[in-house]
Design a protein around this motif. Structure first.
Motif, PDB file in Angstrom:
ATOM      1  N   PRO A 237      63.089  95.141  57.916  1.00 10.77           N
ATOM      2  CA  PRO A 237      62.428  95.545  56.672  1.00 10.77           C
ATOM      3  C   PRO A 237      62.444  94.397  55.666  1.00 10.77           C
ATOM      4  CG  PRO A 237      64.660  96.390  56.707  1.00 10.77           C
ATOM      5  CD  PRO A 237      64.480  95.605  57.994  1.00 10.77           C
ATOM      6  N   VAL A 238      61.336  94.193  54.946  1.00 11.84           N
ATOM      7  CA  VAL A 238      61.237  93.134  53.931  1.00 11.84           C
ATOM      8  C   VAL A 238      60.429  93.670  52.752  1.00 11.84           C
ATOM      9  CG1 VAL A 238      60.350  90.838  53.375  1.00 11.84           C
ATOM     10  CG2 VAL A 238      61.401  91.255  55.606  1.00 11.84           C
ATOM     11  N   TYR A 239      60.940  93.418  51.532  1.00 15.80           N
ATOM     12  CA  TYR A 239      60.242  93.826  50.303  1.00 15.80           C
ATOM     13  C   TYR A 239      59.887  92.581  49.503  1.00 15.80           C
ATOM     14  CZ  TYR A 239      59.016  96.529  46.141  1.00 15.80           C
ATOM     15  OH  TYR A 239      58.341  97.107  45.098  1.00 15.80           O
ATOM     16  N   GLN A 240      58.625  92.480  49.050  1.00 21.08           N
ATOM     17  CA  GLN A 240      58.185  91.349  48.240  1.00 21.08           C
ATOM     18  C   GLN A 240      57.766  91.835  46.862  1.00 21.08           C
ATOM     19  OE1 GLN A 240      56.020  88.103  49.939  1.00 21.08           O
ATOM     20  NE2 GLN A 240      54.614  87.956  48.208  1.00 21.08           N
ATOM     21  N   VAL A 241      58.302  91.185  45.829  1.00 21.23           N
ATOM     22  CA  VAL A 241      57.961  91.485  44.439  1.00 21.23           C
ATOM     23  C   VAL A 241      56.903  90.482  43.986  1.00 21.23           C
ATOM     24  CG1 VAL A 241      58.828  91.709  42.085  1.00 21.23           C
ATOM     25  CG2 VAL A 241      60.299  92.340  44.022  1.00 21.23           C
ATOM     26  N   ASN A 242      55.691  90.945  43.750  1.00 15.06           N
ATOM     27  CA  ASN A 242      54.609  90.066  43.312  1.00 15.06           C
ATOM     28  C   ASN A 242      54.514  90.071  41.794  1.00 15.06           C
ATOM     29  OD1 ASN A 242      53.617  89.173  45.880  1.00 15.06           O
ATOM     30  ND2 ASN A 242      52.775  91.224  46.190  1.00 15.06           N
ATOM     31  N   THR A 243      54.459  88.887  41.201  1.00 13.60           N
ATOM     32  CA  THR A 243      54.435  88.751  39.750  1.00 13.60           C
ATOM     33  C   THR A 243      53.040  88.373  39.270  1.00 13.60           C
ATOM     34  OG1 THR A 243      55.133  86.428  39.885  1.00 13.60           O
ATOM     35  CG2 THR A 243      56.868  88.096  39.733  1.00 13.60           C
ATOM     36  N   GLU A 244      52.855  88.388  37.943  1.00  7.68           N
ATOM     37  CA  GLU A 244      51.530  88.176  37.360  1.00  7.68           C
ATOM     38  C   GLU A 244      51.204  86.694  37.183  1.00  7.68           C
ATOM     39  OE1 GLU A 244      48.589  87.417  34.322  1.00  7.68           O
ATOM     40  OE2 GLU A 244      50.739  87.009  34.109  1.00  7.68           O
ATOM     41  N   ALA A 245      49.965  86.334  37.456  1.00  7.30           N
ATOM     42  CA  ALA A 245      49.435  84.997  37.177  1.00  7.30           C
ATOM     43  C   ALA A 245      47.915  85.106  37.092  1.00  7.30           C
ATOM     44  CB  ALA A 245      49.831  84.000  38.276  1.00  7.30           C
ATOM     45  N   ASN A 246      47.300  84.301  36.263  1.00  9.66           N
ATOM     46  CA  ASN A 246      45.846  84.308  36.104  1.00  9.66           C
ATOM     47  C   ASN A 246      45.309  85.681  35.695  1.00  9.66           C
ATOM     48  OD1 ASN A 246      45.520  81.507  37.068  1.00  9.66           O
ATOM     49  ND2 ASN A 246      46.103  82.357  39.058  1.00  9.66           N
ATOM     50  N   ASN A 247      46.105  86.398  34.892  1.00 14.48           N
ATOM     51  CA  ASN A 247      45.733  87.735  34.428  1.00 14.48           C
ATOM     52  C   ASN A 247      45.562  88.729  35.576  1.00 14.48           C
ATOM     53  OD1 ASN A 247      45.229  89.414  32.147  1.00 14.48           O
ATOM     54  ND2 ASN A 247      43.040  89.369  32.565  1.00 14.48           N
ATOM     55  N   PHE A 248      46.262  88.450  36.684  1.00 16.11           N
ATOM     56  CA  PHE A 248      46.149  89.297  37.872  1.00 16.11           C
ATOM     57  C   PHE A 248      47.525  89.424  38.512  1.00 16.11           C
ATOM     58  CE2 PHE A 248      45.108  90.619  42.120  1.00 16.11           C
ATOM     59  CZ  PHE A 248      43.915  91.319  42.014  1.00 16.11           C
ATOM     60  N   GLU A 249      47.833  90.628  38.988  1.00 13.30           N
ATOM     61  CA  GLU A 249      49.115  90.859  39.660  1.00 13.30           C
ATOM     62  C   GLU A 249      48.882  91.662  40.935  1.00 13.30           C
ATOM     63  OE1 GLU A 249      53.429  93.066  38.897  1.00 13.30           O
ATOM     64  OE2 GLU A 249      52.216  92.378  37.183  1.00 13.30           O
ATOM     65  N   PHE A 250      49.141  91.034  42.085  1.00 15.40           N
ATOM     66  CA  PHE A 250      49.049  91.760  43.345  1.00 15.40           C
ATOM     67  C   PHE A 250      50.154  92.812  43.417  1.00 15.40           C
ATOM     68  CE2 PHE A 250      47.121  87.618  44.378  1.00 15.40           C
ATOM     69  CZ  PHE A 250      45.900  88.049  44.869  1.00 15.40           C
ATOM     70  N   GLY A 251      49.868  93.917  44.057  1.00 13.51           N
ATOM     71  CA  GLY A 251      50.867  94.966  44.183  1.00 13.51           C
ATOM     72  C   GLY A 251      52.043  94.534  45.045  1.00 13.51           C
ATOM     73  N   ASP A 252      53.238  95.019  44.692  1.00  9.14           N
ATOM     74  CA  ASP A 252      54.412  94.757  45.517  1.00  9.14           C
ATOM     75  C   ASP A 252      54.169  95.256  46.933  1.00  9.14           C
ATOM     76  OD1 ASP A 252      55.525  93.811  43.222  1.00  9.14           O
ATOM     77  OD2 ASP A 252      57.069  95.348  43.044  1.00  9.14           O
ATOM     78  N   GLU A 253      54.891  94.649  47.896  1.00  8.23           N
ATOM     79  CA  GLU A 253      54.657  94.965  49.301  1.00  8.23           C
ATOM     80  C   GLU A 253      55.957  95.273  50.016  1.00  8.23           C
ATOM     81  OE1 GLU A 253      51.681  92.762  51.830  1.00  8.23           O
ATOM     82  OE2 GLU A 253      53.543  92.059  52.740  1.00  8.23           O
ATOM     83  N   LEU A 254      55.947  96.328  50.818  1.00 13.55           N
ATOM     84  CA  LEU A 254      57.080  96.707  51.665  1.00 13.55           C
ATOM     85  C   LEU A 254      56.620  96.723  53.106  1.00 13.55           C
ATOM     86  CD1 LEU A 254      59.990  97.786  52.074  1.00 13.55           C
ATOM     87  CD2 LEU A 254      59.056 100.092  51.754  1.00 13.55           C
ATOM     88  N   ARG A 255      57.364  95.989  53.965  1.00 16.26           N
ATOM     89  CA  ARG A 255      57.047  95.917  55.392  1.00 16.26           C
ATOM     90  C   ARG A 255      58.211  96.446  56.218  1.00 16.26           C
ATOM     91  NH1 ARG A 255      53.138  92.495  57.147  1.00 16.26           N
ATOM     92  NH2 ARG A 255      54.191  92.499  59.157  1.00 16.26           N
ATOM     93  N   LEU A 256      57.871  97.083  57.329  1.00 16.12           N
ATOM     94  CA  LEU A 256      58.853  97.421  58.354  1.00 16.12           C
ATOM     95  C   LEU A 256      58.292  96.952  59.686  1.00 16.12           C
ATOM     96  CD1 LEU A 256      61.483  98.703  59.321  1.00 16.12           C
ATOM     97  CD2 LEU A 256      60.242 100.877  59.539  1.00 16.12           C
ATOM     98  N   ASP A 257      58.911  95.917  60.254  1.00 16.59           N
ATOM     99  CA  ASP A 257      58.479  95.356  61.529  1.00 16.59           C
ATOM    100  C   ASP A 257      59.478  95.739  62.609  1.00 16.59           C
ATOM    101  OD1 ASP A 257      56.336  94.033  60.270  1.00 16.59           O
ATOM    102  OD2 ASP A 257      57.644  92.363  59.725  1.00 16.59           O
ATOM    103  N   VAL A 258      58.981  96.245  63.720  1.00 15.49           N
ATOM    104  CA  VAL A 258      59.813  96.617  64.865  1.00 15.49           C
ATOM    105  C   VAL A 258      59.188  95.996  66.104  1.00 15.49           C
ATOM    106  CG1 VAL A 258      60.784  98.483  66.242  1.00 15.49           C
ATOM    107  CG2 VAL A 258      60.468  98.793  63.772  1.00 15.49           C
ATOM    108  N   ALA A 259      60.008  95.293  66.888  1.00 16.39           N
ATOM    109  CA  ALA A 259      59.471  94.587  68.055  1.00 16.39           C
ATOM    110  C   ALA A 259      60.380  94.779  69.259  1.00 16.39           C
ATOM    111  CB  ALA A 259      59.322  93.098  67.748  1.00 16.39           C
ATOM    112  N   SER A 260      59.765  94.831  70.421  1.00 13.42           N
ATOM    113  CA  SER A 260      60.512  94.907  71.672  1.00 13.42           C
ATOM    114  C   SER A 260      59.837  93.995  72.687  1.00 13.42           C
ATOM    115  CB  SER A 260      60.547  96.346  72.206  1.00 13.42           C
ATOM    116  OG  SER A 260      59.231  96.800  72.487  1.00 13.42           O
ATOM    117  N   LYS A 261      60.638  93.481  73.614  1.00 13.12           N
ATOM    118  CA  LYS A 261      60.063  92.725  74.720  1.00 13.12           C
ATOM    119  C   LYS A 261      60.894  92.949  75.970  1.00 13.12           C
ATOM    120  CE  LYS A 261      62.182  88.186  73.701  1.00 13.12           C
ATOM    121  NZ  LYS A 261      61.851  86.789  73.320  1.00 13.12           N
ATOM    122  N   TYR A 262      60.231  92.817  77.112  1.00 12.32           N
ATOM    123  CA  TYR A 262      60.855  93.096  78.402  1.00 12.32           C
ATOM    124  C   TYR A 262      60.532  91.966  79.365  1.00 12.32           C
ATOM    125  CZ  TYR A 262      62.318  95.674  82.560  1.00 12.32           C
ATOM    126  OH  TYR A 262      62.948  96.071  83.708  1.00 12.32           O
TER     127      TYR A 262
END
Length: 303
Positions: free
Chosen positions: A188-213
């Protein structure tokens, strides 16, 4: 102004989605997900990827976004616990849309926003033929990409720029369970996006799950073995609505669930791998663009 979202354009695939996926040991890593396995002390890893992302939107503008990415990744093992990572993505973004003037194409090419982070292994349990590891991580997305590009139609929409112009911290962790035959990683990874150029991207939360055989092992007549793996990875990404001038953009953000089958050929010195991310579920806000696919081809070299 054309309204797009950052997730729709790069959709996590340049260290916002595969972002962190590019940062792992060449002999053990997954394709789109982090791993907690160690990096040899005082050794490095170089990884180059080629990615193609396609997104599309409904409505009279018939928007289509194609993004090409070439992330260059460097990794260094400080000691058995600490590892540091850096990523410099080369991007080519293309938007096709229908306007009153007809069909138009817009988009820049160049260096995107770089990412740097550190990972620290806090817990390890080794048993015969297997290992389990837990490692938190934290880092920063740095505004190295241009964020004021213009073309014949005026200033490019902020999500179409090469960079955000903002300094964006992220934090999370990764758990890995590896045996001689298979491997599972959860990150799991959370990114806090801040404001620049009068624009602020929404914060993002990811959950990555991987398997290999492991499908195949070539022991090379008692020498260094080569491995062939089948991978199945999944990426669940939620993004808050973006804001312009302090006001929420209703056609931005939402949830995307991706499934990525892939293959890896692994040697001691290098890894060749490929995967295709396909949408299993998309719940986008308003008319935000939806992912069609992301294709990844990667080479990793142990230095």
């Amino acid at each position: 102004m054309l309204t797009l979202t950052r997730t729709a354009i790069i959709a996590g695939f340049l260290l916002i989605g595969t972002g962190l996926s590019a940062l792992a040991p060449p002999a053990e890593a997954q394709i789109t997900t982090n791993t907690a396995l160690p990096i040899t002390q005082d050794h490095g890893i170089f990884r180059v990827q080629s990615k193609v992302l396609s997104s599309a939107g409904s409505g009279p503008m018939n928007r289509e976004v194609t993004a090409y990415g070439f992330p260059l990744v460097g990794v260094y093992g400080i000691n058995p616990h600490w590892a540091v990572f850096g990523v410099a993505p080369i991007l080519d973004k293309n938007l096709d849309a229908t306007t009153p003037q007809g069909r138009i194409e817009r988009g820049p090419t160049g260096l995107g926003d770089a990412r740097v982070f550190a990972r620290y292994t806090v817990w390890t349990r080794n048993r015969a033929g297997q290992t389990q590891r837990l490692a938190p991580l934290a880092g920063l997305e740095v505004p190295t990409g241009r964020s004021h590009d213009t073309d014949e139609f005026g200033r490019l929409p902020q999500p179409l720029q090469l960079g955000s112009g903002s300094w964006d911290p992220f934090f999370g962790g990764v758990f890995t369970w590896q045996t001689l035959q298979w491997q599972v990683d959860v990150s799991p990874v959370y990114q806090v996006n801040t404001e620049a150029n009068n624009f602020e991207f929404g914060d993002e939360l990811r959950l990555d799950v991987a398997s290999k055989y492991r499908l195949w092992l070539n022991d090379r007549a008692g020498g260094v073995p080569h491995f062939f793996y089948a991978n199945l990875e999944t990426n669940l990404v939620w993004q808050d609505k973006s804001e312009r001038g302090g006001r929420s953009l209703n056609n931005s953000g939402g949830t995307t669930w991706l499934v990525a089958p892939g293959l890896q050929y692994i040697t001691r010195r290098f890894v060749v791998e490929g995967a295709v991310q396909l949408p299993a579920l998309q719940d986008r806000n308003g008319s935000a663009l939806e992912r069609e696919f992301t294709a990844t081809l990667s080479l990793r070299i142990n230095i």
